[in-house]
Design a protein around this motif. Structure first.
Motif, PDB file in Angstrom:
ATOM      1  N   GLY A 466     -12.512  20.056  33.061  1.00 15.70           N
ATOM      2  CA  GLY A 466     -13.278  20.288  31.903  1.00 15.70           C
ATOM      3  C   GLY A 466     -14.604  20.776  31.776  1.00 15.70           C
ATOM      4  N   ARG A 467     -15.149  21.239  32.401  1.00 17.90           N
ATOM      5  CA  ARG A 467     -16.607  21.849  31.465  1.00 17.90           C
ATOM      6  C   ARG A 467     -15.887  24.017  31.965  1.00 17.90           C
ATOM      7  NH1 ARG A 467     -20.514  18.544  32.474  1.00 17.90           N
ATOM      8  NH2 ARG A 467     -19.766  17.097  33.225  1.00 17.90           N
ATOM      9  N   LEU A 468     -16.939  25.424  30.969  1.00 18.31           N
ATOM     10  CA  LEU A 468     -16.384  25.975  31.034  1.00 18.31           C
ATOM     11  C   LEU A 468     -18.041  26.820  31.941  1.00 18.31           C
ATOM     12  CD1 LEU A 468     -15.206  28.283  30.364  1.00 18.31           C
ATOM     13  CD2 LEU A 468     -16.972  28.305  27.771  1.00 18.31           C
ATOM     14  N   SER A 469     -17.347  27.479  33.231  1.00 24.48           N
ATOM     15  CA  SER A 469     -18.576  27.576  33.522  1.00 24.48           C
ATOM     16  C   SER A 469     -19.257  28.975  32.989  1.00 24.48           C
ATOM     17  CB  SER A 469     -17.166  29.002  35.290  1.00 24.48           C
ATOM     18  OG  SER A 469     -17.092  29.995  34.242  1.00 24.48           O
ATOM     19  N   ASN A 470     -20.639  29.210  33.370  1.00 25.26           N
ATOM     20  CA  ASN A 470     -21.033  30.291  32.374  1.00 25.26           C
ATOM     21  C   ASN A 470     -21.050  31.842  32.908  1.00 25.26           C
ATOM     22  OD1 ASN A 470     -23.404  28.608  32.119  1.00 25.26           O
ATOM     23  ND2 ASN A 470     -24.838  28.346  34.367  1.00 25.26           N
ATOM     24  N   GLN A 475     -16.781  35.315  27.150  1.00 26.49           N
ATOM     25  CA  GLN A 475     -15.499  35.387  26.720  1.00 26.49           C
ATOM     26  C   GLN A 475     -14.833  35.083  24.881  1.00 26.49           C
ATOM     27  OE1 GLN A 475     -12.384  35.388  29.168  1.00 26.49           O
ATOM     28  NE2 GLN A 475     -13.586  35.970  30.909  1.00 26.49           N
ATOM     29  N   PHE A 476     -16.139  33.711  25.159  1.00 29.87           N
ATOM     30  CA  PHE A 476     -15.531  32.685  23.852  1.00 29.87           C
ATOM     31  C   PHE A 476     -16.807  32.537  22.808  1.00 29.87           C
ATOM     32  CE2 PHE A 476     -13.474  31.311  27.501  1.00 29.87           C
ATOM     33  CZ  PHE A 476     -11.666  31.042  27.507  1.00 29.87           C
ATOM     34  N   ALA A 477     -17.866  33.666  22.791  1.00 32.12           N
ATOM     35  CA  ALA A 477     -18.769  33.904  22.183  1.00 32.12           C
ATOM     36  C   ALA A 477     -18.324  33.953  20.541  1.00 32.12           C
ATOM     37  CB  ALA A 477     -19.269  35.175  22.237  1.00 32.12           C
ATOM     38  N   ASP A 478     -17.512  34.122  20.675  1.00 36.35           N
ATOM     39  CA  ASP A 478     -16.840  34.315  19.305  1.00 36.35           C
ATOM     40  C   ASP A 478     -16.681  33.084  18.321  1.00 36.35           C
ATOM     41  OD1 ASP A 478     -14.766  34.200  20.482  1.00 36.35           O
ATOM     42  OD2 ASP A 478     -13.325  35.289  19.315  1.00 36.35           O
ATOM     43  N   ILE A 479     -16.164  32.215  19.022  1.00 41.95           N
ATOM     44  CA  ILE A 479     -16.227  30.581  19.400  1.00 41.95           C
ATOM     45  C   ILE A 479     -17.105  29.812  18.436  1.00 41.95           C
ATOM     46  CG2 ILE A 479     -14.625  28.319  19.955  1.00 41.95           C
ATOM     47  CD1 ILE A 479     -13.444  29.638  21.424  1.00 41.95           C
TER      48      ILE A 479
END
Length: 500
Positions: A466-470, A475-479
């Protein structure tokens, strides 16, 4: 002075007749003491009986003892009868024509040797089982009116395994793993279940090949998956069907019209010009009779509802790989047969699969130990010579009798353990993973993320509970940050809810 003890039963027959077969699992002794003791080992159990069990010490006394107190070792008894001769058995039956043990000995002698004793058919006495249900698992009764004995062997006199009753097997049977699996599958949506099962078919296929240290191409993978899906319809009693499936698995070999014609062995290179032999297969000339016997046993176990399906699957599949009827592909066919039997006997849920090869792959040492429970004692009784340069092996003497009968107890216990493991880890684990994935994906999809990006994000979140690593976050900067935060919160919530 400590009590002395004397071998009795089948161990005494083995020793006194000098039989060139493995010793029996139960090794019985009569002591000069007054206590009954059992010492349980890995490959044998030592049963010591008090002095009140002493008898005359003749071969017939040892046979009487075995018939009364021991699970029978058909391989040993077959060798004993052929070495010992018929006259003492014939005289015993003449003296006790209605005796339970004399009639069982008479039946087993004629069945295992193929020789008919000069005795009239018996006309009285209640029917008694050839195997004692107190010590061994048996098949449905088939009456032998000549002896007034019920033939309850798991196979036939020409080919049959035996399985001892153990606390572990009794507990496994009571655990009702098939019902546990059905209950698990009922908890999930059919669409999700179908996706999970598709994955597990592939898992089983790749694991079975990996056990053989092979990586199938996509065409072979698809064929094996399809064969697993059609396992219920497969007929192992059809030699042509077995050969066709073997060709689909190994590919590139010349199709066989019968069974293998070369002597093969299983071994490993341990040095320059040195090969260690782990298992020697039956001689090619013995294969037609052995496979006929195997198919007769298979027919009985597939059609007898009184025999536990897991016992049937272990007996059929492991006996097949020990016979080794093909030059290659025997291991994968052996594991396929596990699925075929469990499907045919309705142990596998109709909409499911047990990826047992995945569990075996995780437990390579345990799998090897199970196989070696047969091969290790067998190797001590084979006379063979290996040419290490040409890797050709020559077997001397007659050896078919060593493969016709064996104790499959360890193999049934092992298979039960792998089924329990695969239900808990593969079946339950994949369903749980897909369920969590879908719950998180629904939130990601609702944020209007592209499908590929949403799946990628959810996979990363699944890896980190449930956690997105740094290092993945760029890769998801556009969200939009608030959307990403919402998805992460839902992912953590899903893991927290499911872990309760």
């Amino acid at each position: 002075m400590p009590p002395r003890r004397y071998a009795t039963g089948q161990l005494a027959l083995h020793t006194e007749l000098g039989l060139n077969v493995p010793e029996p699992y139960q090794q019985s002794w009569v002591s000069t003491g007054t206590t009954r003791k059992i010492e349980q080992g890995v490959s044998s159990a030592q049963h010591t009986y008090p002095k009140s069990y002493r008898h005359g010490g003749t071969l017939l006394d040892h046979l009487r003892f075995a018939l009364r107190y021991e699970p029978l070792d058909l391989r040993l008894l077959s060798a004993a009868f052929r070495t010992w001769g018929a006259e003492e058995i014939r005289l015993w039956v003449q003296q006790e024509p209605t005796g339970e043990r004399s009639r069982r000995a008479w039946f087993l002698y004629e069945a295992l040797t193929g020789q008919t004793l000069e005795l009239p058919d018996t006309t009285s006495g209640a029917y008694v089982g050839a195997l004692n249900e107190r010590w061994e698992y048996v098949a449905a009764r088939r009456n032998s009116p000549r002896h007034r004995v019920t033939d309850n062997l798991l196979g036939t006199a020409a080919f049959s395994v035996t399985v001892r009753r153990t606390d572990r097997l009794e507990q496994s049977w009571r655990s009702a793993l098939d019902q546990r699996a059905r209950q698990l599958l009922r908890q999930y949506d059919p669409a999700l279940l179908a996706r999970a099962i598709t994955f597990l078919y592939t898992t089983e296929t790749l694991s079975s090949f990996q056990i053989e240290r092979e990586q199938p191409d996509k065409a072979r993978e698809r064929r094996f998956v399809q064969a697993l899906r059609n396992a219920r319809k497969f007929n192992p009693l059809d030699p042509a069907a077995l050969r066709t499936l073997q060709q689909q698995i190994v590919e590139g070999q010349t199709p066989l019209e019968g069974w293998r014609t070369d002597q093969v062995f299983v071994g490993e290179t341990v040095g320059q010009g040195q090969e260690q032999v782990h298992f020697v297969t039956p001689q090619p000339a013995d294969l037609p009779a052995l496979m006929d016997g195997w198919q007769a046993m298979t027919a009985r176990l597939l059609s007898d509802p009184s025999v536990d399906p897991v016992l049937a699957a272990a007996a059929i599949s492991f006996a097949f790989v020990f016979i080794h009827p093909f030059p290659d592909g025997n291991g994968r066919l052996h594991r396929y047969l596990i699925h075929q039997v469990l499907e045919k006997r309705d142990f596998t849920p109709p909409e499911g699969i047990f990826p047992i090869s995945a569990s075996m792959l995780r437990d390579r040492r345990g799998y090897d130990d199970a196989l070696e429970s047969f091969s290790r004692p067998l190797m001590e009784h084979l006379d063979f010579e290996l040419d290490p340069r040409e890797l050709t092996l020559t077997v001397r003497g007659k050896t078919a009798h060593l493969y016709r009968h064996f104790d499959a107890t360890t193999l049934v216990e092992y298979l039960y353990g792998r089924i329990e493991d695969t239900i808990a880890r593969d079946l339950s684990g994949e369903l749980d993973w897909l369920s969590r994935f879908d719950q998180i994906f629904q939130v990601a999809y609702a944020q209007d993320l592209p499908d590929v990006q949403a799946k990628k994000l959810v996979r990363y979140l699944m890896e980190q509970r449930g956690r997105l690593s740094n290092n993945k976050r760029p890769q998801f900067a556009d969200i939009a940050p608030e959307k990403l935060r919402l998805i992460e919160e839902r992912a953590r919530q899903v893991f927290a809810e499911n872990d309760e």
